[in-house]
Design a protein around this motif. Structure first.
Motif, short mmCIF file in Angstrom:
data_model
loop_
_atom_site.label_atom_id
_atom_site.label_comp_id
_atom_site.label_asym_id
_atom_site.label_seq_id
_atom_site.Cartn_x
_atom_site.Cartn_y
_atom_site.Cartn_z
N VAL A 49 -22.25 14.11 -21.80
CA VAL A 49 -23.01 13.45 -22.87
C VAL A 49 -23.16 14.42 -24.04
CG1 VAL A 49 -25.26 12.43 -23.48
CG2 VAL A 49 -24.26 11.95 -21.26
N GLU A 65 -19.61 13.93 -32.16
CA GLU A 65 -20.03 12.93 -33.14
C GLU A 65 -20.87 13.54 -34.26
OE1 GLU A 65 -20.40 9.30 -29.91
OE2 GLU A 65 -22.17 9.87 -31.05
N THR A 66 -21.60 14.59 -33.94
CA THR A 66 -22.55 15.14 -34.92
C THR A 66 -21.89 16.15 -35.85
OG1 THR A 66 -24.27 14.86 -33.26
CG2 THR A 66 -24.82 16.25 -35.14
N TYR A 77 -15.25 1.24 -24.43
CA TYR A 77 -14.07 0.71 -25.12
C TYR A 77 -14.40 -0.61 -25.81
CZ TYR A 77 -9.46 -1.28 -25.93
OH TYR A 77 -8.36 -1.85 -26.52
N GLU A 113 -19.91 14.71 -26.11
CA GLU A 113 -19.71 13.58 -27.04
C GLU A 113 -20.68 13.68 -28.22
OE1 GLU A 113 -18.44 9.81 -26.34
OE2 GLU A 113 -17.73 10.08 -24.29
N TYR A 114 -21.90 14.10 -27.95
CA TYR A 114 -22.89 14.26 -29.01
C TYR A 114 -22.42 15.30 -30.04
CZ TYR A 114 -27.17 15.52 -31.46
OH TYR A 114 -28.11 15.79 -32.44
N ARG A 125 -9.19 7.06 -26.55
CA ARG A 125 -10.51 7.55 -26.17
C ARG A 125 -10.82 7.13 -24.74
NH1 ARG A 125 -13.80 8.70 -30.81
NH2 ARG A 125 -15.74 8.09 -29.82
N LYS A 168 -25.65 7.43 -17.25
CA LYS A 168 -25.15 8.38 -16.25
C LYS A 168 -26.14 8.52 -15.10
CE LYS A 168 -22.41 12.19 -15.30
NZ LYS A 168 -23.10 12.70 -14.12
N GLU A 181 -16.46 -0.03 -28.89
CA GLU A 181 -15.71 0.53 -30.03
C GLU A 181 -14.69 -0.44 -30.61
OE1 GLU A 181 -14.20 4.15 -28.34
OE2 GLU A 181 -16.16 5.13 -28.43
N SER A 222 -26.72 9.18 -33.45
CA SER A 222 -26.03 9.87 -32.34
C SER A 222 -26.98 10.43 -31.31
CB SER A 222 -25.06 10.95 -32.82
OG SER A 222 -25.48 11.54 -33.97
N TYR A 223 -28.22 10.81 -31.70
CA TYR A 223 -29.16 11.29 -30.70
C TYR A 223 -29.59 10.16 -29.77
CZ TYR A 223 -32.96 13.57 -28.30
OH TYR A 223 -33.75 14.07 -27.31
N ARG A 261 -26.58 7.25 -23.24
CA ARG A 261 -25.54 7.69 -22.32
C ARG A 261 -26.14 8.48 -21.16
NH1 ARG A 261 -21.64 9.03 -27.26
NH2 ARG A 261 -20.42 7.11 -27.24
N PHE A 262 -27.17 9.24 -21.43
CA PHE A 262 -27.83 9.98 -20.36
C PHE A 262 -28.34 9.00 -19.31
CE2 PHE A 262 -30.26 13.01 -18.07
CZ PHE A 262 -31.44 12.38 -17.71
N ARG A 296 -27.92 7.60 -29.16
CA ARG A 296 -26.75 7.25 -28.34
C ARG A 296 -26.64 8.20 -27.16
NH1 ARG A 296 -23.42 5.65 -32.36
NH2 ARG A 296 -22.48 7.70 -32.67
N ALA A 297 -26.91 9.50 -27.41
CA ALA A 297 -26.86 10.49 -26.33
C ALA A 297 -27.91 10.15 -25.27
CB ALA A 297 -27.08 11.90 -26.88
#
Lengths: 223, 232
Positions: free
Chosen positions: B71, B78-79, A72, B74-75, B94, A98, A75, A87-88, A94-95, A90-91
């Protein structure tokens, strides 16, 4: 200016994740200390589901769960981005965030481990976990976020202070240069950043708090 | 020249985690190759793509693997910005969705797995816990949609809907194997149940859920395994 408040608890690493993110973004906020043994009506109203800290309140609207709060903050205040644009990437970030969140039980076991009764299984699992972090998450980067810290660093930041306290209590050092040199260097670099250095709970007080927690064999209410 | 958008999903038919990703891809209309993994004999590709956990689901997009179902969701959102947006634009909304998604994932679903894997007192205790969590979830759903839940269609499914279908979609099979009801449509979970029923009517969902008997078989197998190893 929008009003931002953070309900926290001084020994909680989860509180500090939010503090670090707010400070890195230059967001002004009011910090409110909650007594978790005597929860305020305010806390129960803002987090009725878990009744835990941290809770961020922005314009009167509460957000709970430290990792949800971090996203939050990222953003809402896009300056000084803490997640990659791609975005990759970012993934991947996030992985790893987690991955850290799932390991609570082994650290709880380590917390309860004592010099007299070492929990060998917890020690072994944590050693493996630190190795994975070093080899697969950090690699040769200075920080998990690259040249600058990001949300992954913030998520693992507790290792550089709270975990050190746990090591001291248990008499077992695992975050050491002989086994995880790069991760150890990361912890040193992270802790030396002014924003982090200036925003950590007093170590001696923290150890005393840990000792009293262990005697009660109850954890504190934070996530 | 347009870059090839190659997507593959490594999964296991009975896994609700895989189901989440499968549904997300289908809702977005993304063409993909599905690779069924034998979890007792994992492919070298799977081990290469997910060396840390060696688990499914793994989404591979143009050769790059992404793991962890939430994850991945969300990917995907976004993609591929076409089709339903799984997360709303507003950061506060969100945050609310992410909070409840994490709640369903950890507090509800992981306890449901425990119910499957235990019996006797341990199971009873967990059943009570799940019932309490479902009450909280019902309040949560009300708080996300203070003006009432919009009618569901394939254009407005969200992240929580995907979790609801993947967690509760096979509720009849769960009830058959466990001999007990997990969702109470009258007292505890009227909103949740009515949302679930509406989702189960969607064309994409009907096509994605495995047949009842297959799910019963998989659940029975998992339960037997767990109870056998517990008594060792």
């Amino acid at each position: 200016m929008e009003e931002v408040q953070l309900l926290g608890f001084w020994p909680s690493p989860y509180s500090y994740r939010v503090i670090w993110a707010l400070k890195l973004k230059g967001v002004k906020y009011e910090y409110i200390e909650e007594d978790l043994r005597n929860k305020s009506d305010r806390l129960l109203q803002y987090n009725p589901v878990h009744k835990k800290i941290p809770v961020l309140v922005h314009g009167g609207k509460p957000i709970a769960e430290s990792l949800v709060i971090l996203e939050y903050i990222e953003e809402t205040w896009p300056q000084n981005p803490l997640l990659p644009k791609d975005s990759y990437e970012r993934a991947l970030a996030r992985f790893w965030i987690k991955f850290g969140a799932d390991k609570g039980p082994i650290f709880s076991a380590f917390f309860r481990s004592t010099k007299e009764e070492l929990d060998q299984n917890a020690i072994k699992e944590i050693a493996e976990y630190l190795k994975i972090l070093e080899e697969q998450a950090l690699g040769d980067k200075k920080f998990f976020g690259g040249d600058n810290i990001g949300l992954v660093d913030i998520a693992y930041g507790w290792l550089c202070h709270w975990f050190i306290g746990m090591e001291e209590m248990g008499g077992v050092k695992l975050l050491v240069p002989s086994t995880v040199p790069r991760l150890h260097a990361w912890a040193e670099n992270f802790k030396q950043l002014p924003i982090i250095q200036e925003n950590l709970p007093d170590y001696t007080k923290l150890l005393a708090h840990f000792k009293s927690l262990r005697e009660k064999t109850t954890g504190y209410d934070a996530r | 020249m347009a870059e090839e958008n190659k997507v593959s999903l490594h999964g296991f038919f009975a896994s609700p985690y895989v189901r989440r990703v499968d549904l997300a891809l289908k809702f977005k209309g993304i063409p993909y190759e599905y690779v069924e993994e034998d979890l007792k004999n994992k492919s070298s590709l799977l081990l290469k793509y997910n060396p840390v956990h060696k688990k499914v689901p793994v989404l591979v997009h143009n050769g790059k693997p992404i793991v962890e179902s939430l994850v991945i969701l969300e990917y995907i959102d976004e993609t591929w910005k076409n089709g339903p947006r799984f997360l709303p634009e507003d950061p506060y909304k969100r945050a609310q969705i992410r909070f409840w998604a994490s709640f369903v994932h950890q507090q509800v679903f992981e306890n449901m797995v425990l119910i499957l894997k235990t019996d006797g007192e341990a199971q009873e205790k967990t059943v009570k816990e799940v019932s309490e969590k479902l009450s909280l979830l019902e309040e949560g759903i009300k708080s996300i949609f203070p003006e009432g839940i919009p009618i569901i269609n394939q254009e407005n499914v969200g992240l929580l809907d995907i979790l609801i279908v993947s967690t509760f979609g096979s509720y009849k099979a769960q009830e058959e194997v466990l001999g007990l009801k997990l969702i109470d449509p009258e007292k505890t979970s009227p909103l949740l149940f009515s949302r679930l029923k509406a989702l189960l009517e969607l064309h994409v969902v009907k096509g994605a859920l495995p047949p009842h008997e297959k799910v019963v078989g998989a659940l029975k197998f998992m339960r037997q395994n767990a109870l056998n190893s517990a008594s060792v």
